[in-house]
Design a protein around this motif. Structure first.
Motif, mmCIF file in Angstrom:
data_model
loop_
_atom_site.group_PDB
_atom_site.id
_atom_site.type_symbol
_atom_site.label_atom_id
_atom_site.label_comp_id
_atom_site.label_asym_id
_atom_site.label_seq_id
_atom_site.Cartn_x
_atom_site.Cartn_y
_atom_site.Cartn_z
ATOM 1 N N GLY A 269 2.513 2.033 -4.892
ATOM 2 C CA GLY A 269 1.117 2.409 -4.687
ATOM 3 C C GLY A 269 0.388 1.464 -3.752
ATOM 4 N N ASP A 270 -0.798 1.891 -3.367
ATOM 5 C CA ASP A 270 -1.672 1.039 -2.556
ATOM 6 C C ASP A 270 -1.972 -0.246 -3.327
ATOM 7 O OD1 ASP A 270 -3.498 0.671 -0.262
ATOM 8 O OD2 ASP A 270 -5.065 0.812 -1.787
ATOM 9 N N ARG B 73 2.206 -8.167 2.495
ATOM 10 C CA ARG B 73 2.550 -7.047 1.612
ATOM 11 C C ARG B 73 3.964 -6.497 1.826
ATOM 12 N NH1 ARG B 73 -0.114 -2.907 -1.382
ATOM 13 N NH2 ARG B 73 1.453 -2.299 -2.917
ATOM 14 N N PHE B 74 4.332 -6.241 3.082
ATOM 15 C CA PHE B 74 5.660 -5.660 3.343
ATOM 16 C C PHE B 74 6.757 -6.511 2.691
ATOM 17 C CE2 PHE B 74 5.080 -3.093 7.590
ATOM 18 C CZ PHE B 74 4.408 -2.119 6.887
ATOM 19 N N TRP B 75 6.628 -7.818 2.896
ATOM 20 C CA TRP B 75 7.705 -8.717 2.460
ATOM 21 C C TRP B 75 7.722 -8.824 0.928
ATOM 22 C CZ3 TRP B 75 8.754 -7.537 6.958
ATOM 23 C CH2 TRP B 75 7.877 -7.719 8.028
ATOM 24 N N GLU B 76 6.551 -8.710 0.330
ATOM 25 C CA GLU B 76 6.491 -8.697 -1.130
ATOM 26 C C GLU B 76 7.164 -7.443 -1.693
ATOM 27 O OE1 GLU B 76 2.357 -8.993 -2.501
ATOM 28 O OE2 GLU B 76 2.544 -11.049 -1.728
ATOM 29 N N VAL B 77 6.870 -6.307 -1.060
ATOM 30 C CA VAL B 77 7.462 -5.045 -1.534
ATOM 31 C C VAL B 77 8.987 -5.100 -1.392
ATOM 32 C CG1 VAL B 77 7.580 -2.547 -1.139
ATOM 33 C CG2 VAL B 77 5.375 -3.718 -1.028
ATOM 34 N N GLY C 268 -7.264 -0.135 -0.607
ATOM 35 C CA GLY C 268 -8.303 -0.174 -1.624
ATOM 36 C C GLY C 268 -9.460 0.780 -1.374
ATOM 37 N N LYS C 269 -9.459 1.439 -0.235
ATOM 38 C CA LYS C 269 -10.583 2.337 0.082
ATOM 39 C C LYS C 269 -10.169 3.800 -0.065
ATOM 40 C CE LYS C 269 -12.283 -0.644 3.740
ATOM 41 N NZ LYS C 269 -11.009 -1.127 4.197
ATOM 42 N N PRO C 270 -11.061 4.611 -0.662
ATOM 43 C CA PRO C 270 -10.728 6.036 -0.788
ATOM 44 C C PRO C 270 -10.837 6.768 0.553
ATOM 45 C CG PRO C 270 -12.900 5.582 -1.719
ATOM 46 C CD PRO C 270 -12.340 4.265 -1.270
ATOM 47 N N VAL C 271 -9.974 7.769 0.741
ATOM 48 C CA VAL C 271 -10.016 8.609 1.937
ATOM 49 C C VAL C 271 -10.316 10.029 1.457
ATOM 50 C CG1 VAL C 271 -8.730 9.376 3.964
ATOM 51 C CG2 VAL C 271 -8.199 7.161 2.924
ATOM 52 N N PRO C 272 -11.418 10.626 1.904
ATOM 53 C CA PRO C 272 -11.869 11.908 1.332
ATOM 54 C C PRO C 272 -11.087 13.110 1.835
ATOM 55 C CG PRO C 272 -13.359 11.232 3.081
ATOM 56 C CD PRO C 272 -12.313 10.152 2.981
ATOM 57 N N PHE D 59 5.635 4.314 0.573
ATOM 58 C CA PHE D 59 4.570 3.325 0.394
ATOM 59 C C PHE D 59 3.219 3.950 0.709
ATOM 60 C CE2 PHE D 59 2.426 -0.537 2.485
ATOM 61 C CZ PHE D 59 1.831 -0.923 1.294
ATOM 62 N N GLU D 60 2.318 3.867 -0.264
ATOM 63 C CA GLU D 60 1.010 4.493 -0.098
ATOM 64 C C GLU D 60 0.065 3.651 0.765
ATOM 65 O OE1 GLU D 60 -1.398 4.566 -3.664
ATOM 66 O OE2 GLU D 60 -2.217 6.533 -3.166
#
Ligand code: ATP
Ligand code: MG
Length: 649
Positions: free
Chosen positions: A97-98, A341-345, A191-195, A330-331
Motif C-alpha cells: 500500500g501507499d 521507500r523503494f529500497w525498504e519495500v 498520503g494524498k487522496p486522488v478523486p 505498489f500503490e
C-alpha cells in the motif's frame, strides 16, 4: 558513449536460463525460420484449439499482422486457471500500500475467485465480447482483477492511468466509444487522496457532449471518501460481487481477437490507441518476462510501473501471471514517506528482480546514497530499466549503489506498440555496456537507415526500423488503420519505423539516441540529445538534464540545455561556464551548450518522460501554442520555465 564493459559474471551465468551459445543459436533460428521458432514457443501458453498456422504478416500495402490465427485460447485462463492444480496456494500478487504499514497477499486461488466474480458482474450488467471497458484505477489488486475479468469474457479493456485528468479520460472514453467504466472512490498517492470517482463523473459529462454515453460505472471502495453518486448508473463493486457466482468459464477467444487498447504516453503528440490482440501478445509478453528477467519459480518480482502504461500491462500483469510468477504491485510513490521507500519495500518483501525507469533512478540518485545504503537489498539479483535512454552515470549508480555491483542492469528498449521487450540484454548471455540496450531479442530484426531510407551496415548511426513482424506487435490503431499505416509503415516502405534514432557500434550493440525528432544538427553534425544530456548528468552537481535544439543563425541549430541540480545547489554563471567546459571535454567542442537554463523541474508526462516538444517551444521563445499538454504531470513547471527562459526576444 561509455566504453566500459561489464561481462556476465559467473554467478549470474550459473543460474541463467539462456547463455551466450543458446542466445546465438535461438536468435539465428528465430530470424531464419520464424514459423518453426514461434511454432515451438507459442506452445508456452495453453490453447483450447491448437494453431496450425504460425505467422501471416505483411508490412506493405494494407499492412496485416496475424499470428497463430487459427488457434483459440484465453488470456485470463492462461494467467490463472492453468496454475491452480499445482500452484493454487502460491502468492500471485503482493500488494504494497501507499501506507508502508499496509500490504496484502493474493494467492492464485484467490485471484481466480476475484476475477471470476468481477467477470460475472460485468456480464450481469450487459458487457459482451468485443465491448470496450475503460479501467481508471489506482494501483490496487482490483485493477488487475478488472483487466483479467475483461480478458475472461472477451471484453476489450482500455486502461487509463489514474493520474490523468477528467479531460484526458474523456478523450479516451470517446475515442474507443466505451460505455462501461471501472474506477475507485479515491486513490492514495503519497498520503494524498486522488478523486478518481469525481474525475470519472466529470469525464462522463464531457464524453456525453461528444455523444458517448457511459451507462454503468463499477466503483471499488478504497478510501471510503465521499463521492458523487448516480443511482442506476453507479454500482458498488463490493455489493455487486456478493450477488454473483465465484466461477465464470473463460470465453474461447481467437488468437487475433482484441485483448486491449492502450493509448501511448503522448510524448510526441496526440496519443494513439494502440491495439493488441490475444495469442501473440501473451506468448511474447510471457516469453520476454521469463528470459529477460531470468525469472525462476519462487522469485519475487517487482515492476514499479503503473498499470496505466504498457509496462504495467506486460510486466506487472500479463507476462508474470502467465508465468505463474509472484508479482508485486505498489500503490505509492518513490519518495513517500521518504526517498528510501523503494529500497525498504525490496527488503520487506525480499524482492529478487526490480524493474524501474531512468527518471526514478535519476531522482533517487539526486537524493543521495544514504537512503539506499541504510537498506540491505541482499535479496536483489537483477535490476531492470525502461522508458528512456539511461545515461551511463545513472546506470553506474544503479549498478554500484543499488545493486552493490552484484546485479546486472537490464536496459530494455521497447514501446507501447511492440507489446514487449525488443532490444535488451539477456542477463546470462550478453555482456553489458552502460547506456546501451545491447542486442535484439529472439525474432527481432533491427535495421538502421538514413533519412533517405538507405540501409546502413556495420557501425552506423541512423533511424531504427524493424524489418519483420514479431508476435507482440500492435495490430492497428484502434478505429484508424490508415493512421497505423501512415505512422509506422510509410516513412520507410515495408519496414516498421520506431521513431527512434539509434547507433550500432562495432560490436553490434544498439544505443538508442532518443526520438528522431530529438536529434540535433549542429553545424552539420548529427548529435543525439541523449548524448549531451548524459554528459551534463555526469557532472557531479547535475541531477537531471534535457536538451533541445533551437534555430541558430550560424550553426543551424543551437544547443539549449535545461538543467536540474542536485538538492542544495544553486545555478550560477560560474557553474554555467563549468558545465559548458564539462560537455566540451566529454563529447567535444561541437557539443558545447549555447544556452543553459537552470530548472527546478522539467515538464514530464505522467509516465515520467520529458516532453521535449514543450521544451523546444520555450527554447524557441514561441510558447503560445504548446500543443496537447493533457498528459503532463505538473503543468505548473511550465510557467516557471517560461519565466526563466534564456532566449527572450
Ligand atoms: P508517444 O508515442 O505518444 O509520443 P511514447 O513514445 O513516450 O509516446 P511509449 O510507448 O510509452 O510512448 O514509449 C516508447 C518510447 O520510449 C520509445 O520509442 C523510446 O523513445 C523510449 N524508450 C523506452 N525504453 C527505452 C530504453 N530502454 N532506452 C531508450 N529509450 C527507450
Ligand atoms: Mg512513441
Amino acid at each position: 558513449m561509455s566504453e566500459k564493459i561489464y561481462p556476465v559474471t559467473k554467478p549470474v551465468k550459473a543460474r541463467a536460463l539462456i547463455d551466450k551459445e543458446k542466445y546465438l543459436k535461438w536468435y539465428e533460428e528465430s530470424v531464419e525460420n520464424p514459423d518453426k521458432f514461434w511454432g515451438k514457443h507459442g506452445k508456452r501458453i495453453d490453447w483450447f484449439k491448437p494453431y496450425t498456422k504460425v505467422k501471416n504478416t505483411s508490412f506493405t500495402g494494407k499492412v496485416s499482422i496475424k499470428w497463430f490465427e487459427d488457434g483459440q485460447t484465453n488470456v485470463s485462463y492462461n494467467c490463472i486457471d492453468r496454475h491452480l492444480k499445482t500452484n493454487g496456494d502460491q502468492v500471485a500478487i503482493i500488494w504494497e500500500g501507499d501506507n508502508p504499514y499496509i500490504d496484502k497477499k493474493v494467492t492464485y486461488n484467490e485471484l481466480y475467485e476475484h476475477v471470476c466474480r468481477m467477470a460475472n458482474v460485468l456480464k450481469k450488467h450487459g458487457v459482451k465480447k468485443g465491448d470496450r471497458v475503460t479501467i481508471y484505477m489506482p494501483m490496487i489488486p482490483e485493477a488487475a482483477y478488472a483487466m483479467l475479468a475483461c480478458a475472461r469474457i472477451g471484453a476489450v479493456h482500455s486502461v487509463v492511468f489514474g493520474g490523468f485528468s477528467p479531460e484526458a479520460l474523456a478523450g479516451r472514453i470517446v475515442d474507443c466509444e466505451s460505455t462501461f467504466v471501472i474506477t475507485c472512490d479515491e486513490g492514495l498517492r503519497g498520503g494524498k487522496p486522488v478523486p478518481l470517482k469525481d474525475n470519472t463523473d466529470t469525464a462522463i459529462h464531457i464524453a456525453a457532449r461528444q455523444h458517448v454515453h457511459v451507462s454503468k460505472v463499477l466503483v471499488v471502495r478504497r478510501t471510503g471518501g465521499k463521492t458523487g453518486w448516480a443511482p442506476g448508473r453507479d454500482l458498488w463493486h463490493h455489493q455487486e460481487i456478493a450477488t454473483v457466482k465465484p466461477e465464470c468459464p473463460p470465453v474461447k477467444m481467437k488468437a487475433e481477437d482484441p485483448l486491449f487498447i492502450l493509448y501511448t504516453s503522448g510524448s510526441t503528440g496526440k496519443p494513439k490507441g494502440v491495439l493488441h490482440t490475444t495469442g501473440g501478445y501473451l506468448v511474447y509478453a510471457a516469453m520476454t518476462h521469463e528470459y529477460v528477467f531470468d525469472y525462476h519459480d519462487g522469485d519475487v518480482y517487482w515492476c514499479t510501473a503503473d498499470v496505466g502504461w504498457v509496462t504495467g500491462h506486460s510486466y506487472i500483469v500479463y507476462g508474470p501471471l502467465a508465468n505463474c510468477a509472484t508479482t508485486l504491485m505498489f500503490e505509492g510513490v518513490p519518495n513517500f514517506p521518504d526517498q528510501g521507500r523503494f529500497w525498504e519495500v525490496i527488503d520487506k518483501h525480499k524482492v529478487n528482480i526490480f524493474y524501474t525507469a531512468p527518471t526514478a533512478i535519476r531522482s533517487l540518485m539526486g537524493a543521495g546514497d544514504d537512503f539506499v545504503t541504510r537498506s540491505s537489498r541482499s535479496s536483489l539479483r537483477l535490476l531492470g530499466t525502461v522508458g528512456e535512454p539511461i545515461n551511463p552515470e545513472a546506470w553506474e549508480w544503479y549498478y554500484n549503489v543499488v545493486g552493490d555491483k552484484r546485479c546486472p542492469v537490464i536496459d530494455t528498449w521497447w514501446q507501447t506498440e511492440t507489446g514487449g521487450h525488443m532490444i535488451t540484454p539477456l542477463p546470462g548471455a550478453i555482456d553489458l555496456k552502460p547506456g546501451s540496450a545491447t542486442v535484439p531479442f529472439f525474432g527481432i530484426k533491427p535495421e538502421l537507415v538514413d533519412n533517405e531510407g538507405k540501409v546502413l551496415e556495420g557501425a552506423a548511426d541512423g533511424n531504427l526500423c524493424i524489418t519483420d513482424s514479431w508476435p507482440g506487435q500492435m495490430r492497428t490503431v484502434y478505429g484508424d488503420h490508415d493512421r497505423f499505416i501512415q505512422t509506422y509503415f510509410s516513412t520507410y516502405k515495408g519496414k516498421y519505423f520506431t521513431g527512434d534514432g539509434c547507433r550500432r557500434d562495432a560490436d553490434g550493440y544498439y544505443w538508442i539516441t532518443g526520438r528522431v525528432d530529438d536529434v540535433l544538427n549542429v553545424s552539420g553534425h548529427r548529435l543525439g540529445t541523449a548524448e549531451v544530456e548524459s554528459a551534463l548528468v555526469s557532472h557531479n552537481l547535475v541531477s537531471e538534464a534535457a536538451v533541445v535544439g533551437y534555430p541558430h543563425p550560424i550553426k543551424g541549430q543551437g544547443i539549449y540545455c535545461y538543467v536540474t541540480l542536485m538538492a542544495g545547489h544553486e545555478g550560477t554563471d560560474t557553474l554555467r561556464q563549468d558545465l559548458v567546459k564539462h560537455v566540451r571535454a566529454e563529447i567535444g567542442p561541437i557539443a558545447a551548450p549555447d544556452k543553459i537554463q537552470f530548472a527546478p523541474g522539467l515538464p514530464k508526462t505522467r509516465s515520467g518522460k520529458i516532453m521535449r516538444r514543450i521544451l523546444r517551444k520555450i527554447a524557441e521563445d514561441d510558447f503560445g501554442a504548446l500543443g496537447d499538454t493533457s498528459t503532463l504531470a505538473d503543468p505548473a513547471v511550465v510557467d516557471d520555465l517560461i519565466a526563466n527562459r534564456q532566449n527572450k526576444a
